[in-house]
Scaffold this motif. Structure first.
Motif, PDB file in Angstrom:
ATOM      1  N   ALA A 184     -24.404 -79.073   5.433  1.00 34.12           N
ATOM      2  CA  ALA A 184     -23.743 -79.717   4.292  1.00 34.12           C
ATOM      3  C   ALA A 184     -22.962 -80.952   4.751  1.00 34.12           C
ATOM      4  N   GLU A 185     -22.293 -80.818   5.884  1.00 38.06           N
ATOM      5  CA  GLU A 185     -21.553 -81.952   6.440  1.00 38.06           C
ATOM      6  C   GLU A 185     -22.496 -83.096   6.809  1.00 38.06           C
ATOM      7  N   HIS A 186     -23.670 -82.756   7.324  1.00 35.39           N
ATOM      8  CA  HIS A 186     -24.629 -83.782   7.751  1.00 35.39           C
ATOM      9  C   HIS A 186     -25.262 -84.496   6.553  1.00 35.39           C
ATOM     10  N   TYR A 187     -25.743 -83.733   5.575  1.00 34.62           N
ATOM     11  CA  TYR A 187     -26.494 -84.335   4.463  1.00 34.62           C
ATOM     12  C   TYR A 187     -25.596 -84.853   3.335  1.00 34.62           C
ATOM     13  N   LYS A 188     -24.365 -84.409   3.303  1.00 37.08           N
ATOM     14  CA  LYS A 188     -23.399 -84.866   2.297  1.00 37.08           C
ATOM     15  C   LYS A 188     -23.981 -84.728   0.887  1.00 37.08           C
TER      16      LYS A 188
ATOM     17  N   TYR B 221     -26.251 -77.895  -2.845  1.00 35.06           N
ATOM     18  CA  TYR B 221     -25.338 -78.196  -3.955  1.00 35.06           C
ATOM     19  C   TYR B 221     -26.062 -77.976  -5.283  1.00 35.06           C
ATOM     20  N   ASP B 222     -27.309 -78.405  -5.383  1.00 37.31           N
ATOM     21  CA  ASP B 222     -28.220 -78.107  -6.501  1.00 37.31           C
ATOM     22  C   ASP B 222     -27.531 -78.169  -7.873  1.00 37.31           C
TER      23      ASP B 222
ATOM     24  N   HIS C 248     -26.113 -75.005  -9.826  1.00 36.14           N
ATOM     25  CA  HIS C 248     -25.027 -74.355  -9.108  1.00 36.14           C
ATOM     26  C   HIS C 248     -23.713 -74.825  -9.714  1.00 36.14           C
ATOM     27  N   LEU C 249     -23.063 -73.925 -10.393  1.00 34.04           N
ATOM     28  CA  LEU C 249     -21.821 -74.251 -11.096  1.00 34.04           C
ATOM     29  C   LEU C 249     -20.602 -74.136 -10.192  1.00 34.04           C
ATOM     30  N   TRP C 250     -20.731 -73.317  -9.129  1.00 37.30           N
ATOM     31  CA  TRP C 250     -19.625 -73.036  -8.215  1.00 37.30           C
ATOM     32  C   TRP C 250     -20.143 -73.166  -6.783  1.00 37.30           C
ATOM     33  N   HIS C 251     -19.252 -73.548  -5.876  1.00 33.84           N
ATOM     34  CA  HIS C 251     -19.627 -73.756  -4.482  1.00 33.84           C
ATOM     35  C   HIS C 251     -18.557 -73.066  -3.639  1.00 33.84           C
ATOM     36  N   PHE C 252     -18.985 -72.092  -2.825  1.00 26.94           N
ATOM     37  CA  PHE C 252     -18.055 -71.138  -2.236  1.00 26.94           C
ATOM     38  C   PHE C 252     -17.840 -71.371  -0.741  1.00 26.94           C
ATOM     39  N   SER C 253     -16.619 -71.093  -0.315  1.00 30.34           N
ATOM     40  CA  SER C 253     -16.268 -70.972   1.096  1.00 30.34           C
ATOM     41  C   SER C 253     -16.051 -69.493   1.396  1.00 30.34           C
ATOM     42  N   GLN C 254     -15.948 -69.157   2.674  1.00 29.25           N
ATOM     43  CA  GLN C 254     -15.693 -67.760   3.023  1.00 29.25           C
ATOM     44  C   GLN C 254     -14.312 -67.314   2.528  1.00 29.25           C
ATOM     45  N   LYS C 255     -13.352 -68.181   2.686  1.00 28.44           N
ATOM     46  CA  LYS C 255     -12.003 -67.863   2.216  1.00 28.44           C
ATOM     47  C   LYS C 255     -11.992 -67.645   0.709  1.00 28.44           C
TER      48      LYS C 255
END
Length: 282
Positions: A190-194, A200-201, A205-212
């Motif tokens: 994700a960091e590479h392709y930005k 991200y789609d 994709h309505l939400w984008h999650f981190s582990q936290k």
């Protein structure tokens, strides 16, 4: 919610529209903004290239998808069989064309599935003996009905996130397991392709999650994080599609290199391209 955007992303596969991803700092997730109304979401899935709704193998991307899916089905079955269950009752939400349900059925699980897309649902029912229903069925299941509930890359698609979390909690038996696989926007690919990162789609994709964020929002609903597993193949598949969005062709050698780097970096950071979260209801 912090209204300063994290990134702007284009819908590369259907509409060509652009959407902002806005941080919700309280929950540590990103929110696709503006979000299409639930009644209009279906038009963003109207593409022959929406791969989870079809069993076709027309090109390299689809062949790679089905190759990975075949291996993943064995891993998914092993995972649910690792739990001590009362009756082996399984609900798969967003089951697509039904291959996971079919695999579980053949291993003596008592299956039910939810799939809103009618074409995919018809294919799934041909494989499972009509065990797959549309989304309205969720409210009709009895409380405490399932030993295991699974969402394989589905949670990020669901509108009314808080309402769905309450539904999962209601349907899951005490000591039951909720298995959720989602992309991780803090991974290296994700960091590479930005903005070209395929996972991200937007706006599907309505939400984008981190582990936290995953741990926080589920524990608020009484579902405790038990284990987390990496999905090693996702970095390669996502990178292949991201290369297509970025340069107009898949560039498999570069995609493989980025996918490999993502996994290698994640061995130290834990930030894999996609993760499987196992939550338990106490």
């Amino acid at each position: 919610m912090n209204m300063s955007k994290y990134i702007t992303v284009k819908d590369h596969s259907v509409s060509g529209e652009s959407f902002d991803l806005i941080p919700n700092e309280e929950q540590d997730i990103l929110v696709t903004t503006p979000q299409p109304h639930a009644d209009n979401l279906s038009k963003y899935y109207e593409s022959e290239d929406y791969i989870s709704h079809t069993d076709t193998k027309r090109n390299l991307l689809e062949h790679v998808y089905h190759l990975i899916r075949k291996r993943a089905l064995k891993n998914k079955l092993s995972l649910i069989n690792s739990f001590k269950t009362e009756e082996k009752t399984l609900l798969d939400i967003g089951c697509g064309t039904g291959d996971f349900l079919k695999t579980a059925l053949e291993d003596d699980w008592k299956i039910s599935g939810i799939e809103p897309n009618s074409d995919a649902r018809n294919i799934a029912n041909s494989k499972t003996g009509n065990k797959v229903f549309d989304s309205s069925k969720l409210s009709e299941f009895d409380a405490n009905s399932f030993d295991v509930i699974t969402l394989w890359h589905v949670l990020e698609h669901l509108p009314n996130l808080e309402e769905h979390l309450r539904i999962f909690n209601r349907l899951l038996k005490t000591n039951g397991h909720l298995i959720i696989a989602v992309p991780n926007y803090k991974c290296y690919d994700a960091e590479h392709y930005k903005s070209f990162w395929a996972a991200y789609d937007v706006p599907r994709h309505l939400w984008h999650f981190s582990q936290k964020g995953m741990k926080r929002i589920f524990e608020e609903k009484g579902l405790l994080l038990d284990k987390t597993y990496p999905m090693y193949f996702d970095s390669f598949y996502v990178s292949l599609l991201s290369e297509k969005y970025k340069s107009g062709f898949m560039n498999p050698f570069k995609a493989f290199w980025i996918g490999l780097r993502s996994n290698l970096k994640a061995k130290h950071s834990g930030e894999y391209s996609s993760l499987i979260y196992i939550f338990k209801k106490d």
